[in-house]
Design an enzyme around this catalytic site. Structure first.
Site, PDB file in Angstrom:
ATOM      1  N   HIS A   1      59.017 -77.678 -63.690  1.00  0.00           N
ATOM      2  CA  HIS A   1      59.755 -77.857 -62.440  1.00  0.00           C
ATOM      3  C   HIS A   1      59.093 -76.952 -61.410  1.00  0.00           C
ATOM      4  CE1 HIS A   1      63.445 -78.675 -60.038  1.00  0.00           C
ATOM      5  NE2 HIS A   1      63.210 -77.456 -59.561  1.00  0.00           N
TER       6      HIS A   1
ATOM      7  N   MET B   1      58.716 -74.735 -51.185  1.00  0.00           N
ATOM      8  CA  MET B   1      59.609 -74.325 -50.083  1.00  0.00           C
ATOM      9  C   MET B   1      58.801 -74.061 -48.827  1.00  0.00           C
ATOM     10  SD  MET B   1      61.874 -71.591 -52.193  1.00  0.00           S
ATOM     11  CE  MET B   1      62.594 -71.999 -53.780  1.00  0.00           C
TER      12      MET B   1
ATOM     13  N   HIS C   1      59.914 -80.262 -56.827  1.00  0.00           N
ATOM     14  CA  HIS C   1      61.174 -80.181 -56.081  1.00  0.00           C
ATOM     15  C   HIS C   1      60.844 -79.763 -54.654  1.00  0.00           C
ATOM     16  CE1 HIS C   1      65.395 -78.072 -55.760  1.00  0.00           C
ATOM     17  NE2 HIS C   1      65.235 -79.032 -54.878  1.00  0.00           N
TER      18      HIS C   1
ATOM     19  N   MET D   1      61.640 -78.661 -51.176  1.00  0.00           N
ATOM     20  CA  MET D   1      62.628 -78.076 -50.272  1.00  0.00           C
ATOM     21  C   MET D   1      61.918 -77.891 -48.939  1.00  0.00           C
ATOM     22  SD  MET D   1      64.338 -75.567 -53.080  1.00  0.00           S
ATOM     23  CE  MET D   1      62.980 -75.843 -54.199  1.00  0.00           C
TER      24      MET D   1
ATOM     25  N   GLY E   1      69.667 -74.471 -61.111  1.00  0.00           N
ATOM     26  CA  GLY E   1      70.031 -73.172 -60.555  1.00  0.00           C
ATOM     27  C   GLY E   1      71.060 -72.414 -61.370  1.00  0.00           C
TER      28      GLY E   1
ATOM     29  N   GLY F   1      64.944 -71.190 -64.641  1.00  0.00           N
ATOM     30  CA  GLY F   1      63.871 -70.288 -64.242  1.00  0.00           C
ATOM     31  C   GLY F   1      64.019 -68.927 -64.891  1.00  0.00           C
TER      32      GLY F   1
HETATM   33  C1  DX5 Z   1      66.198 -72.785 -56.316  1.00  0.00           C
HETATM   34  C2  DX5 Z   1      65.248 -73.568 -57.190  1.00  0.00           C
HETATM   35  C3  DX5 Z   1      65.494 -73.481 -58.656  1.00  0.00           C
HETATM   36  C4  DX5 Z   1      65.410 -72.103 -59.221  1.00  0.00           C
HETATM   37  C5  DX5 Z   1      65.878 -72.068 -60.632  1.00  0.00           C
HETATM   38  O1  DX5 Z   1      65.960 -73.120 -54.997  1.00  0.00           O
HETATM   39  O2  DX5 Z   1      65.295 -74.938 -56.841  1.00  0.00           O
HETATM   40  O3  DX5 Z   1      64.646 -74.385 -59.338  1.00  0.00           O
HETATM   41  O4  DX5 Z   1      64.123 -71.572 -59.146  1.00  0.00           O
HETATM   42  O5  DX5 Z   1      65.794 -70.762 -61.073  1.00  0.00           O
HETATM   43  P1  DX5 Z   1      67.012 -69.982 -61.766  1.00  0.00           P
HETATM   44  O6  DX5 Z   1      67.162 -70.592 -63.129  1.00  0.00           O
HETATM   45  O7  DX5 Z   1      66.507 -68.590 -61.801  1.00  0.00           O
HETATM   46  O8  DX5 Z   1      68.231 -70.165 -60.917  1.00  0.00           O
HETATM   47 ZN    ZN Z   2      64.306 -76.396 -58.119  1.00  0.00          ZN
END
Ligand code: DX5
Ligand code: ZN
Length: 223
Positions: free
Chosen positions: A37, A41, A70, A72, A180, A201
């Protein structure tokens, strides 16, 4: 509620050590993880900047596992083809960042990538009604997008249950991904609510042994 299919785990590399990206890839390759994943950003859609094309391309060169990117970012439409070129298999796009979601879905499909539509914690699932049959997955954010290591928002569980009911009633095939704040203490409640794919994560990269952490998060301990 439990699904027939075992849930999938896709580690978010956001909290990995970017100085050792190749080793991160090798660890995920040998683990039971179902893919990567990758959180992109732009500092506009979310108040943080992560990484872009070169990092995704480097990861792609060290793995055969699927890459879920992903996005963002605003203006995702401008870059769909470039994400395909660097190796994205799945594009996860935010409905809040798309002026015309259907057009973006069609464009991603045309490029032969899977489509996942993401919604922020404050966005109601009713917004998904018109597109649920056109997507491969929905990503329900269980933290405010932008940072790893945040606390799981409990209200997500009800959202997942309600979305699962909509998917079943429409006989749609969309999978539910939750992203998350997922760790060993709460992952089974997310699966039991109806999630098919968990993004993790900190629970992976903050663990002493990330391979073992992934293995533990894959165990379906039932109700
Ligand atoms: C947040 C991200 C997640 C995040 C997940 O904006 O989209 O993918 O990195 O990480 P953890 O598991 O640490 O919340
Ligand atoms: Zn994410």
């Amino acid at each position: 509620m439990q699904t027939d299919m075992p849930h999938l785990i896709t580690p978010s590399i956001l909290s990995a050590d970017f100085g050792h990206l190749q080793e991160v890839c090798e660890m995920i390759n040998k683990s039971e993880a179902d893919g990567f994943h990758l959180d992109v950003m732009d500092g506009i859609f979310v108040p943080n900047i992560s990484f872009g094309f070169p990092v995704i391309k480097a990861i792609q060169q060290h793995t055969k596992k699927p890459l879920d990117v992903h996005l963002m970012i605003v203006d995702a439409n401008k870059y769909l083809e470039r994400f395909k070129d660097v190796g994205a298999d799945i594009l996860t796009v935010h409905i809040e960042a798309c002026a015309n979601m259907q057009r973006t879905i069609d464009a991603i499909r045309k490029l032969n990538m899977q489509v996942c539509v993401a919604i922020k914690p404050q966005t109601h699932i009713s917004i998904l009604a018109e597109i649920i049959s056109d997507v491969d997955a929905v990503c329900i954010m269980s933290v405010n997008p932008g940072f790893g290591g945040q606390t799981f928002i409990e209200g997500t569980l009800k959202k997942v249950q309600d979305l699962k009911a909509i998917i079943l009633s429409r006989k749609a095939n969309a999978l539910i991904k939750v992203d998350g704040g997922i760790d060993l203490s709460n992952y089974m409640s997310v699966v039991n609510a109806g999630a098919d794919i968990l993004v993790t994560g900190t629970a992976v990269f903050g663990a002493k042994d990330p391979v073992k952490a992934i293995e533990a998060l894959k165990i379906n301990v039932g109700l």
